[in-house]
Design an enzyme around this catalytic site. Structure first.
Site, mmCIF file in Angstrom:
data_model
loop_
_atom_site.group_PDB
_atom_site.id
_atom_site.type_symbol
_atom_site.label_atom_id
_atom_site.label_comp_id
_atom_site.label_asym_id
_atom_site.label_seq_id
_atom_site.Cartn_x
_atom_site.Cartn_y
_atom_site.Cartn_z
ATOM 1 N N LYS A 195 4.026 -1.503 -8.577
ATOM 2 C CA LYS A 195 2.738 -2.105 -8.188
ATOM 3 C C LYS A 195 1.998 -2.475 -9.458
ATOM 4 O O LYS A 195 2.246 -1.877 -10.513
ATOM 5 C CB LYS A 195 1.902 -1.095 -7.385
ATOM 6 C CG LYS A 195 0.942 -1.746 -6.433
ATOM 7 C CD LYS A 195 1.639 -2.174 -5.153
ATOM 8 C CE LYS A 195 0.698 -2.923 -4.228
ATOM 9 N NZ LYS A 195 1.312 -3.113 -2.915
HETATM 10 P P1 NAD Z 1 -6.342 -9.701 1.277
HETATM 11 O O1 NAD Z 1 -7.051 -9.693 -0.021
HETATM 12 O O2 NAD Z 1 -5.690 -10.955 1.737
HETATM 13 O O3 NAD Z 1 -7.341 -9.247 2.439
HETATM 14 C C1 NAD Z 1 -8.039 -8.051 2.392
HETATM 15 C C2 NAD Z 1 -9.066 -8.086 3.513
HETATM 16 O O4 NAD Z 1 -9.746 -6.826 3.561
HETATM 17 C C3 NAD Z 1 -10.153 -9.140 3.328
HETATM 18 O O5 NAD Z 1 -10.486 -9.679 4.591
HETATM 19 C C4 NAD Z 1 -11.335 -8.337 2.804
HETATM 20 O O6 NAD Z 1 -12.590 -8.942 3.095
HETATM 21 C C5 NAD Z 1 -11.152 -7.049 3.568
HETATM 22 N N1 NAD Z 1 -11.818 -5.914 2.951
HETATM 23 C C6 NAD Z 1 -11.948 -5.603 1.644
HETATM 24 N N2 NAD Z 1 -12.652 -4.475 1.498
HETATM 25 C C7 NAD Z 1 -12.954 -4.058 2.739
HETATM 26 C C8 NAD Z 1 -13.670 -2.948 3.261
HETATM 27 N N3 NAD Z 1 -14.207 -2.040 2.437
HETATM 28 N N4 NAD Z 1 -13.770 -2.838 4.601
HETATM 29 C C9 NAD Z 1 -13.220 -3.759 5.405
HETATM 30 N N5 NAD Z 1 -12.546 -4.816 4.984
HETATM 31 C C10 NAD Z 1 -12.426 -4.965 3.667
HETATM 32 O O7 NAD Z 1 -5.298 -8.496 1.199
HETATM 33 P P2 NAD Z 1 -3.979 -8.300 2.071
HETATM 34 O O8 NAD Z 1 -2.853 -8.887 1.332
HETATM 35 O O9 NAD Z 1 -4.254 -8.692 3.477
HETATM 36 O O10 NAD Z 1 -3.789 -6.721 1.978
HETATM 37 C C11 NAD Z 1 -4.469 -5.823 2.854
HETATM 38 C C12 NAD Z 1 -3.754 -4.496 2.873
HETATM 39 O O11 NAD Z 1 -2.401 -4.708 3.280
HETATM 40 C C13 NAD Z 1 -3.643 -3.775 1.530
HETATM 41 O O12 NAD Z 1 -3.642 -2.387 1.756
HETATM 42 C C14 NAD Z 1 -2.285 -4.188 1.015
HETATM 43 O O13 NAD Z 1 -1.764 -3.271 0.073
HETATM 44 C C15 NAD Z 1 -1.520 -4.184 2.315
HETATM 45 N N6 NAD Z 1 -0.293 -4.976 2.308
HETATM 46 C C16 NAD Z 1 -0.295 -6.306 2.010
HETATM 47 C C17 NAD Z 1 0.895 -7.010 2.034
HETATM 48 C C18 NAD Z 1 0.948 -8.485 1.784
HETATM 49 O O14 NAD Z 1 2.034 -9.071 1.938
HETATM 50 N N7 NAD Z 1 -0.122 -9.156 1.432
HETATM 51 C C19 NAD Z 1 2.094 -6.356 2.326
HETATM 52 C C20 NAD Z 1 2.064 -5.003 2.650
HETATM 53 C C21 NAD Z 1 0.867 -4.334 2.636
#
Ligand code: NAD
Length: 423
Positions: free
Chosen positions: A113
């Protein structure tokens, strides 16, 4: 005048939590204590400083990290996070979870990461590009198609991956498609990657619905986070006929017990940059959203959303972890006692790394697949991992999380033992 300090979402040290989960897996699955000691540590952690010329002529220096947890099963794989709360220990915990996720999905990868401590929303596009290119230069000897392959995470997207790909390729003198995944389609991305994490979550929910003798359209769902994972999950579940009663982003959420109009929410977010003000829905805070009446709560934002303080107030009977680490171990125990079924992160959000694996394979072969092929292969892998986890849960009389982590840690332990300890 003192600046307002915004509290971090990390109330407990996430690396300590990840290590305590690992020790518990070691106990439940009787894994050699020597191996657990080895797997508790990260193989390599790189810390870099990233000086960036800002648009106003000043120079800002950002802190960046890239951590490899383990490479026993192959090159390390994991996203890069741009967020003000990033810490080295957060990156370490996320890299360890990536090792377990790749092993559970039987992908030939270890876990990694990265992160940069910054608020990407406050940076201009050119500042973001300069920061990304300098960060890439600082870790250029640590990443590579056979070594460590980054991908998007919170605060990063295809555009950021394109800059990483270009910076790396410029330094090597030729295009290196396999250095990073989550790239735009025009430069070697994979069809289906953008929505893959959410699609993997949907496949888990579908598999669970079959076990429960239900259909996805029987469920009411609340979703926290409306980014890559949350917004696509809302769209896909809505498309399957589920009732999405609440969605939120960092500024708060919207709620309608009769169901949110998800296409309207996506359009509103696109136009207004926020969910606030969406028609036919009431405002709800992110804290309230966790406790809403619904069948499935899907945290898709950040870690430590369900803690020992609010776990007894979660009304959903299923928690689907779209985010990494949204339920703390103390909350896990409370949810287990209350009979709430948790689809753990390493299972429920693995779709992203699976299609990242497909993108890496396609890039190495320079041969690209159709979207229906990508989705069918994704379905196969998630379906198999779900079934293995479900069976292990039953045979060990444990939780889905312990079952998933147990399968994964055993696979990594076996690879480590088979390779032998160098020298
Ligand atoms: P992103 O940046 O696209 O979206 C994050 C979202 O969370 C946004 O809508 C943001 O406004 C919201 N957010 C931020 N802080 C917040 C809070 N305190 N309360 C509520 N909402 C909040 O990120 P993502 O890629 O969607 O990732 C989200 C989660 O999924 C993370 O934990 C990431 O590690 C996990 N994840 C992502 C992927 C991927 O392919 N992008 C894969 C596996 C896991």
């Amino acid at each position: 005048m003192s600046e307002a300090v915004v509290a971090s979402h990390l109330r407990e040290n996430p690396y300590e939590l990840a290590k305590s989960q690992l020790r518990k897996v070691g106990d439940v699955f009787s894994i050699d204590a020597n191996l657990i000691r080895v797997l508790s540590q990260c193989k390599k952690a790189v810390e870099v400083s990233i000086p960036v010329a800002m648009d106003d002529g000043s120079v800002e220096v950002f802190a960046g990290y890239r951590v490899t947890h383990n490479i026993a099963r192959g090159p390390s794989k994991g996203g890069i996070r741009y967020h003000p709360d990033v810490t080295l220990d957060e990156v370490k915990s996320l890299s360890m979870w990536m090792t377990w996720k790749c092993a559970l999905m039987a992908l030939p990868f270890g876990g990694a990461k990265g992160g940069v401590v910054c608020d990407p929303k406050s940076l201009s596009a050119s500042e973001l590009e300069r920061m990304t290119r300098r960060y890439t230069s600082e870790i250029i000897n640590d990443i590579g198609p056979e070594r460590d392959i980054p991908a998007p995470d919170v605060g990063t997207d295809g555009r950021v991956m394109a800059w990483i790909f270009d910076t790396y390729s410029m330094n090597k003198g030729h295009s290196v498609l396999g250095v990073v995944t989550g790239k735009p389609l025009s430069i070697g991305g994979s069809l289906g990657r953008e929505e893959a994490t959410a699609r993997g979550s949907l496949y888990c929910i579908q598999a669970l619905s079959v076990k429960e003798g239900k259909r996805v359209s029987d469920y009411t769902v609340s979703i926290q986070g409306f980014g890559n994972v949350g917004a696509h999950l809302a769209r896909l579940l809505h498309g399957e006929g589920a009732t999405v009663v609440a969605v939120s982003d960092s500024r708060g959420g919207v709620y309608n017990p009769m169901g949110i109009d998800i296409p309207a929410a996506l359009a509103h977010k696109q136009e207004a940059g926020t969910l606030t003000g969406l028609a036919n829905a009431d405002p709800v805070t992110n804290e309230e959203l966790v406790e809403l009446e619904c069948d499935i709560f899907a945290p898709c934002a950040l870690e430590q959303v369900v803690t020992e303080e609010n776990a007894d107030r979660v009304k959903a009977t299923i928690v689907c972890e779209g985010a990494n680490g949204p339920v703390t171990p103390a909350a896990d125990a409370i949810l287990e006692d209350r009979g709430v079924l948790v689809l753990p992160d390493v299972l429920a959000n693995a779709g992203g790394v699976i299609v990242s694996y497909f993108e890496w394979v396609q890039g190495l072969q320079e041969y690209f697949w159709r979207e229906d092929e990508v989705n069918a292969k994704l379905h196969d892998i998630v379906g198999r991992a779900f079934e293995e986890t479900w069976q292990t849960r039953a045979s060990r009389d444990t939780t889905m999380r312990m079952a998933a982590y147990g399968i994964a840690v055993q696979r990594v332990a076996e690879a480590t033992t088979t390779r032998g300890l160098y020298p």
